[in-house]
Motif scaffolding. Structure first.
Motif, short mmCIF file in Angstrom:
data_model
loop_
_atom_site.label_atom_id
_atom_site.label_comp_id
_atom_site.label_asym_id
_atom_site.label_seq_id
_atom_site.Cartn_x
_atom_site.Cartn_y
_atom_site.Cartn_z
N LEU A 199 0.80 -1.23 0.00
CA LEU A 199 0.00 0.00 0.00
C LEU A 199 0.82 1.28 0.00
CD1 LEU A 199 -2.74 -1.04 2.56
CD2 LEU A 199 -2.97 -0.85 0.08
N ILE A 200 2.09 1.21 0.35
CA ILE A 200 2.87 2.43 0.55
C ILE A 200 3.19 3.17 -0.77
CG2 ILE A 200 5.21 1.52 0.50
CD1 ILE A 200 5.38 3.19 3.26
N TRP A 201 2.99 2.51 -1.91
CA TRP A 201 3.24 3.18 -3.18
C TRP A 201 2.32 4.37 -3.38
CZ3 TRP A 201 -0.60 3.63 -6.80
CH2 TRP A 201 -1.71 2.80 -6.64
N VAL A 202 1.21 4.39 -2.66
CA VAL A 202 0.25 5.48 -2.80
C VAL A 202 0.83 6.79 -2.24
CG1 VAL A 202 -2.03 6.28 -2.11
CG2 VAL A 202 -1.68 3.90 -2.72
N VAL A 203 1.64 6.69 -1.21
CA VAL A 203 2.16 7.89 -0.53
C VAL A 203 2.92 8.81 -1.49
CG1 VAL A 203 3.67 8.70 1.33
CG2 VAL A 203 2.14 6.77 1.72
N PRO A 204 3.91 8.32 -2.24
CA PRO A 204 4.60 9.26 -3.14
C PRO A 204 3.76 9.69 -4.34
CG PRO A 204 5.55 7.07 -3.34
CD PRO A 204 4.56 7.02 -2.21
N LEU A 205 2.73 8.92 -4.69
CA LEU A 205 1.92 9.29 -5.85
C LEU A 205 0.72 10.17 -5.50
CD1 LEU A 205 1.90 6.11 -8.10
CD2 LEU A 205 3.19 8.20 -8.37
N MET A 206 0.39 10.30 -4.23
CA MET A 206 -0.79 11.09 -3.86
C MET A 206 -0.68 12.56 -4.30
SD MET A 206 -3.79 10.95 -2.88
CE MET A 206 -3.88 9.29 -2.30
N PRO A 207 0.47 13.24 -4.13
CA PRO A 207 0.53 14.61 -4.65
C PRO A 207 0.33 14.67 -6.17
CG PRO A 207 2.34 14.20 -3.15
CD PRO A 207 1.66 12.89 -3.37
N LEU A 208 0.84 13.69 -6.88
CA LEU A 208 0.65 13.65 -8.33
C LEU A 208 -0.82 13.46 -8.67
CD1 LEU A 208 1.92 13.47 -11.19
CD2 LEU A 208 2.00 11.00 -10.84
#
Length: 69
Positions: free
Chosen positions: A51-60
């Motif tokens: 699930l942690i892949w969402v963290v860097p992509l959330m601003p995008l």
């Protein structure tokens, strides 16, 4: 920039990032400390890595969804 262009750019970046992250997550999942941990700890680690892949992509993703000016 129009929303259509932002979504295209964001999609290209996401398609490039997710496989790269998957390779890193697989390498971390095969690390000796995780493999030797208790099954409950392994499940928690796999869930976090999944699930942690969402963290860097959330601003995008937020940038992609911003309405046109």
């Amino acid at each position: 920039m129009r929303m259509r262009a932002r979504k295209f750019i964001g999609t290209v970046i996401t398609i490039g990032f997710v496989p790269f992250y998957a390779l890193i997550a697989m390498a971390l999942a095969q690390a000796r400390p995780i493999q030797q941990a208790a099954p409950v700890v392994q499940v928690v680690c796999y869930a976090i890595l999944g699930l942690i892949w969402v963290v860097p992509l959330m601003p995008l993703i937020r940038w992609m969804q911003k309405p046109d000016a």
